[in-house]
Design a protein around this motif. Sequence first.
Motif, PDB file in Angstrom:
ATOM      1  N   PRO A  90     -10.042 -21.321  -2.546  1.00 17.94           N
ATOM      2  CA  PRO A  90      -9.123 -21.026  -1.091  1.00 17.94           C
ATOM      3  C   PRO A  90      -9.005 -19.857  -0.286  1.00 17.94           C
ATOM      4  N   ALA A  91      -9.185 -20.372   1.118  1.00 19.05           N
ATOM      5  CA  ALA A  91      -8.836 -18.725   2.027  1.00 19.05           C
ATOM      6  C   ALA A  91      -8.319 -18.088   1.613  1.00 19.05           C
ATOM      7  N   GLU A  92      -6.786 -18.328   1.486  1.00 18.17           N
ATOM      8  CA  GLU A  92      -5.666 -17.576   0.617  1.00 18.17           C
ATOM      9  C   GLU A  92      -5.830 -16.415  -0.223  1.00 18.17           C
ATOM     10  N   ARG A  93      -6.457 -17.569  -1.406  1.00 20.68           N
ATOM     11  CA  ARG A  93      -6.732 -16.351  -2.637  1.00 20.68           C
ATOM     12  C   ARG A  93      -8.310 -15.191  -2.308  1.00 20.68           C
ATOM     13  N   VAL A  94      -8.612 -15.221  -0.836  1.00 25.95           N
ATOM     14  CA  VAL A  94      -9.904 -15.028  -1.153  1.00 25.95           C
ATOM     15  C   VAL A  94      -9.499 -13.587  -0.156  1.00 25.95           C
ATOM     16  N   LEU A  95      -8.099 -14.162   0.748  1.00 29.26           N
ATOM     17  CA  LEU A  95      -7.285 -12.233   2.259  1.00 29.26           C
ATOM     18  C   LEU A  95      -6.957 -12.210   0.365  1.00 29.26           C
ATOM     19  N   ALA A  96      -6.539 -12.906  -0.107  1.00 27.71           N
ATOM     20  CA  ALA A  96      -5.674 -11.926  -1.418  1.00 27.71           C
ATOM     21  C   ALA A  96      -6.691 -11.144  -2.114  1.00 27.71           C
ATOM     22  N   PHE A  97      -7.161 -11.712  -2.361  1.00 32.87           N
ATOM     23  CA  PHE A  97      -8.117 -10.755  -2.978  1.00 32.87           C
ATOM     24  C   PHE A  97      -9.281  -9.700  -2.116  1.00 32.87           C
ATOM     25  N   LEU A  98      -9.403  -9.686  -0.921  1.00 27.86           N
ATOM     26  CA  LEU A  98      -9.642  -8.833  -0.178  1.00 27.86           C
ATOM     27  C   LEU A  98      -8.670  -7.558  -0.569  1.00 27.86           C
ATOM     28  N   ASN A  99      -7.599  -8.235   0.078  1.00 30.66           N
ATOM     29  CA  ASN A  99      -6.298  -7.369  -0.193  1.00 30.66           C
ATOM     30  C   ASN A  99      -5.342  -6.465  -1.164  1.00 30.66           C
ATOM     31  N   GLY A 100      -6.872  -6.833  -2.268  1.00 36.01           N
ATOM     32  CA  GLY A 100      -6.168  -5.931  -3.721  1.00 36.01           C
ATOM     33  C   GLY A 100      -8.409  -4.468  -3.599  1.00 36.01           C
ATOM     34  N   HIS A 101      -8.119  -4.739  -2.025  1.00 35.22           N
ATOM     35  CA  HIS A 101      -9.044  -3.298  -2.989  1.00 35.22           C
ATOM     36  C   HIS A 101      -8.714  -2.715  -1.728  1.00 35.22           C
ATOM     37  N   PRO A 102      -9.245  -1.409  -3.002  1.00 32.24           N
ATOM     38  CA  PRO A 102      -8.104   0.203  -2.200  1.00 32.24           C
ATOM     39  C   PRO A 102      -9.471   0.609  -0.740  1.00 32.24           C
ATOM     40  N   GLU A 103      -8.595   1.167   0.217  1.00 32.16           N
ATOM     41  CA  GLU A 103      -8.565   1.850   1.113  1.00 32.16           C
ATOM     42  C   GLU A 103      -9.712   2.805   0.847  1.00 32.16           C
ATOM     43  N   LEU A 104     -11.243   2.997   1.060  1.00 37.10           N
ATOM     44  CA  LEU A 104     -11.579   4.646   1.294  1.00 37.10           C
ATOM     45  C   LEU A 104     -10.653   5.134   1.705  1.00 37.10           C
ATOM     46  N   ALA A 105     -11.218   5.984   0.131  1.00 36.51           N
ATOM     47  CA  ALA A 105     -10.192   7.799   0.834  1.00 36.51           C
ATOM     48  C   ALA A 105      -8.986   7.847   1.431  1.00 36.51           C
ATOM     49  N   GLY A 106      -8.263   6.262   0.590  1.00 39.94           N
ATOM     50  CA  GLY A 106      -7.040   5.909   1.174  1.00 39.94           C
ATOM     51  C   GLY A 106      -5.920   6.324   0.100  1.00 39.94           C
ATOM     52  N   SER A 107      -4.341   6.394   0.111  1.00 41.24           N
ATOM     53  CA  SER A 107      -3.491   6.558  -0.074  1.00 41.24           C
ATOM     54  C   SER A 107      -3.481   6.134  -1.787  1.00 41.24           C
ATOM     55  N   GLU A 108      -4.261   5.330  -1.907  1.00 42.76           N
ATOM     56  CA  GLU A 108      -4.524   5.606  -3.905  1.00 42.76           C
ATOM     57  C   GLU A 108      -4.916   6.155  -4.280  1.00 42.76           C
ATOM     58  N   ALA A 109      -5.962   6.220  -3.011  1.00 45.46           N
ATOM     59  CA  ALA A 109      -7.653   7.809  -4.227  1.00 45.46           C
ATOM     60  C   ALA A 109      -6.541   9.182  -3.744  1.00 45.46           C
ATOM     61  N   ARG A 110      -5.753   9.636  -3.007  1.00 47.36           N
ATOM     62  CA  ARG A 110      -4.806  10.402  -2.659  1.00 47.36           C
ATOM     63  C   ARG A 110      -3.806  10.240  -4.464  1.00 47.36           C
ATOM     64  N   ALA A 111      -3.623   9.276  -4.326  1.00 47.35           N
ATOM     65  CA  ALA A 111      -2.876   9.642  -6.028  1.00 47.35           C
ATOM     66  C   ALA A 111      -3.084   8.849  -6.625  1.00 47.35           C
ATOM     67  N   GLY A 112      -4.313   9.105  -6.943  1.00 47.01           N
ATOM     68  CA  GLY A 112      -4.993   8.531  -8.375  1.00 47.01           C
ATOM     69  C   GLY A 112      -4.725   7.467  -8.960  1.00 47.01           C
ATOM     70  N   THR A 113      -4.378   6.496  -8.486  1.00 51.80           N
ATOM     71  CA  THR A 113      -4.499   5.554  -8.525  1.00 51.80           C
ATOM     72  C   THR A 113      -5.103   3.781  -9.194  1.00 51.80           C
ATOM     73  N   MET A 114      -6.303   4.643  -8.237  1.00 47.74           N
ATOM     74  CA  MET A 114      -7.453   3.412  -8.289  1.00 47.74           C
ATOM     75  C   MET A 114      -8.316   2.984  -9.690  1.00 47.74           C
ATOM     76  N   THR A 115      -9.163   2.315  -9.210  1.00 46.14           N
ATOM     77  CA  THR A 115      -9.318   2.212 -10.892  1.00 46.14           C
ATOM     78  C   THR A 115     -10.672   2.906 -11.317  1.00 46.14           C
ATOM     79  N   ASP A 116     -11.139   3.257 -12.629  1.00 43.36           N
ATOM     80  CA  ASP A 116     -12.686   4.137 -13.114  1.00 43.36           C
ATOM     81  C   ASP A 116     -13.027   3.736 -11.788  1.00 43.36           C
ATOM     82  N   ASP A 117     -14.391   2.540 -11.598  1.00 41.16           N
ATOM     83  CA  ASP A 117     -15.198   1.604 -11.205  1.00 41.16           C
ATOM     84  C   ASP A 117     -14.379   2.185  -9.449  1.00 41.16           C
ATOM     85  N   SER A 118     -13.847   2.187  -9.182  1.00 45.09           N
ATOM     86  CA  SER A 118     -13.845   2.551  -7.678  1.00 45.09           C
ATOM     87  C   SER A 118     -13.424   3.724  -7.503  1.00 45.09           C
ATOM     88  N   THR A 119     -12.950   4.985  -8.172  1.00 49.29           N
ATOM     89  CA  THR A 119     -12.991   6.325  -8.433  1.00 49.29           C
ATOM     90  C   THR A 119     -13.958   7.118  -7.859  1.00 49.29           C
TER      91      THR A 119
END
Length: 175
Positions: A64-93
Amino acid sequence: MTTQDTSRLTLTDVNAMTREEFVAALGGIFEHAAWVAEEAHARLPLADAEALHAAMTDVVRAAPAERVLAFLNGHPELAGSEARAGTMTDDSTGEQKSAGLDSLSAAEVEEMTTLNRAYREAHGFPFILAVRGRDKETVLEELRTRTARPTPAEREEALTQITHITHQRLTRLVK
């Protein structure tokens, strides 16, 4: 004597897995979305790795569209706060590092932050791009260009990019 890559799974291995084993082995292919693997397991056995990837992608596309939107929002921003904090998945890193996003100048970080914010405000989810094989200049240009596109087109493009990302991840994991 040849050495084998024993870290990769065979399709025979995958087809024989219980649901729990399948999710444990493949649940991370789709970023923070083990539900994709949970639902794809019901489609086993599959003929090859391409069919496995298609089954998993189909689960996302059928959500469903709501689940897809939540799924998209589960992705980290490129070079974003998760990257700077070192909290991304190993794959994303690893993916972001491969494009040089871990070594941006202060000015590039500022531009990326501004562009990421503008993109999220415009579309309601983070900018998603398969960055392996790209450099930071190309990534920034894509972000600049895609921010102005209509949201339905961007939602589709984000899913297409996720298809590329997950195909690369699955190819490294399953032979």
